[in-house]
Design a protein around this motif. Structure first.
Motif, PDB file in Angstrom:
ATOM      1  N   GLU A 151      11.334   2.445   8.872  1.00  0.00           N
ATOM      2  CA  GLU A 151      12.254   3.585   8.789  1.00  0.00           C
ATOM      3  C   GLU A 151      13.053   3.787  10.079  1.00  0.00           C
ATOM      4  N   SER A 187      16.925  10.069   0.498  1.00  0.00           N
ATOM      5  CA  SER A 187      16.525  11.447   0.270  1.00  0.00           C
ATOM      6  C   SER A 187      17.756  12.246  -0.151  1.00  0.00           C
ATOM      7  N   THR A 231       7.933   1.310   4.897  1.00  0.00           N
ATOM      8  CA  THR A 231       8.361   2.704   5.001  1.00  0.00           C
ATOM      9  C   THR A 231       7.110   3.579   4.963  1.00  0.00           C
ATOM     10  N   ASN A 232       7.217   4.811   5.431  1.00  0.00           N
ATOM     11  CA  ASN A 232       6.052   5.695   5.474  1.00  0.00           C
ATOM     12  C   ASN A 232       5.540   6.031   4.074  1.00  0.00           C
ATOM     13  N   PRO A 233       4.238   6.296   3.934  1.00  0.00           N
ATOM     14  CA  PRO A 233       3.679   6.624   2.618  1.00  0.00           C
ATOM     15  C   PRO A 233       3.978   8.060   2.204  1.00  0.00           C
ATOM     16  N   THR A 234       5.265   8.422   2.207  1.00  0.00           N
ATOM     17  CA  THR A 234       5.697   9.736   1.743  1.00  0.00           C
ATOM     18  C   THR A 234       6.444   9.524   0.422  1.00  0.00           C
ATOM     19  N   VAL A 235       6.803  10.615  -0.230  1.00  0.00           N
ATOM     20  CA  VAL A 235       7.530  10.489  -1.498  1.00  0.00           C
ATOM     21  C   VAL A 235       8.826   9.701  -1.272  1.00  0.00           C
ATOM     22  N   GLU A 236       9.588  10.088  -0.230  1.00  0.00           N
ATOM     23  CA  GLU A 236      10.849   9.406   0.062  1.00  0.00           C
ATOM     24  C   GLU A 236      10.621   7.954   0.473  1.00  0.00           C
ATOM     25  N   GLY A 237       9.572   7.731   1.261  1.00  0.00           N
ATOM     26  CA  GLY A 237       9.267   6.372   1.711  1.00  0.00           C
ATOM     27  C   GLY A 237       8.945   5.463   0.537  1.00  0.00           C
ATOM     28  N   GLU A 238       8.187   6.019  -0.420  1.00  0.00           N
ATOM     29  CA  GLU A 238       7.819   5.272  -1.628  1.00  0.00           C
ATOM     30  C   GLU A 238       9.046   4.957  -2.476  1.00  0.00           C
ATOM     31  N   TYR A 266      -2.656   0.757   1.807  1.00  0.00           N
ATOM     32  CA  TYR A 266      -3.045   2.162   1.933  1.00  0.00           C
ATOM     33  C   TYR A 266      -4.547   2.254   1.964  1.00  0.00           C
ATOM     34  N   THR A 285      -4.826   9.521  -1.034  1.00  0.00           N
ATOM     35  CA  THR A 285      -5.287   8.435  -0.163  1.00  0.00           C
ATOM     36  C   THR A 285      -6.566   7.820  -0.727  1.00  0.00           C
TER      37      THR A 285
END
Lengths: 199, 199
Positions: free
Chosen positions: B87, B113, B144-151, B173, B188
């Protein structure tokens, strides 16, 4: 070879030297500077230089100011017979927020702490005594912090000021408003009992 | 009139605009700048300007660098067949600290986003696709980070890359090392079970 962005690293080191900024925060702040526009970054740099250039000690109370004489000392409506002695300019700003105190200030720029090499001659005590000698001061409120060094400094000052035969007071100690007895330390509780007042 | 030190106030405002710096910290930092020597303050201001001037995007991986090409892209000993998509540059620096990964990077500068106005065309996706088209890339690791947007961004990218018929992977993960199951959130834990491996 791990990726190193030297200019960024150097900026992070500058931030890390400021109090309360750890290595991770410093890096985060350095990145945030890069996200500023050129004008914003230029503005930031200029503000640093401007603050350093403009801010100096008020020749009367030794507080920081960017005017010739600080706005408290320059305010003729304030009670010139009372001087509150504080450790630093931060304390002046906190006190001014209360809008209760109408006297003048005197900033020591530290407290006596021989362990840290701060002897009385390093503080602005001479300036305080000459104010007491020159002006019609009726009361000195010693408002150093309630720490060991703050207490020692208060004792030291009160002995120095005694010969002038003026009123010397100290801020009240006690339970902070809105706090719970359960969380107060023993010394504070002791002082709160000692300083109890009729209601 | 309460005491106001305008130059100090302005400096505190500059600090308060940086992420994670509240009003009180900003004032504390502004005071600490005044405690620097003139040379130190000048150095701080210069470092800000220098970082802004020198640091730019690496034309290959889009990571921040103060060299013509970043030191990872310029390091010929690295595995040029693997590109890890991240990111931001902060993630590159974190990844480099592990000293495990020997491939190259590609920095998106954000995640998709729409709520925040970040549409795919605002990210460095075009540059990634042209790298995949031009070079002999064998694997893309979407990190990308394991966030909603990252996913969502990972899904979007994997669809775009699919036609190139190269390996596309995602970071594993699971429970963070040294953590306790008790403190892991349900998602998680679910991912940790799903991704379980033979031992």
């Amino acid at each position: 070879m791990a990726e190193q962005i030297e200019a960024l690293q150097k900026l992070a080191e500058q931030f890390a030297r400021l109090p309360g900024i750890g290595r991770k925060s410093a890096m985060r702040l350095a990145f945030s500077i890069l996200e500023l526009s050129d004008e914003e970054a230029q503005g930031f740099a200029n503000t640093i230089l401007e603050a350093k250039e403009k801010v100096h000690l008020c020749p009367v109370c030794q507080s920081l100011t960017d005017k010739e004489i600080c706005s408290v000392c320059g305010d003729l409506s304030r009670d010139r017979s009372t001087i509150m002695v504080l450790e630093d300019t931060k304390a002046v700003l906190s006190m001014e927020k209360v809008r209760e105190y109408r006297g003048l200030y005197h900033v020591l720029h530290g407290v006596i702490s021989p362990m840290n090499g701060v002897t009385p001659d390093k503080l602005r005590i001479k300036e305080l005594l000459s104010r007491i000698a020159d002006d019609e001061v009726g009361e000195i409120i010693i408002a150093t912090n309630p720490t060991v060094e703050g207490e020692a400094t208060a004792m030291y000052l009160s002995k120095l000021i005694k010969p002038f035969e003026i009123k010397i007071t100290r801020l009240a100690y006690g339970i902070p408003v809105g706090s719970d007895l359960e969380y107060a330390d023993e010394v504070t509780l002791y002082r709160a009992i000692e300083g109890r007042r009729d209601i």
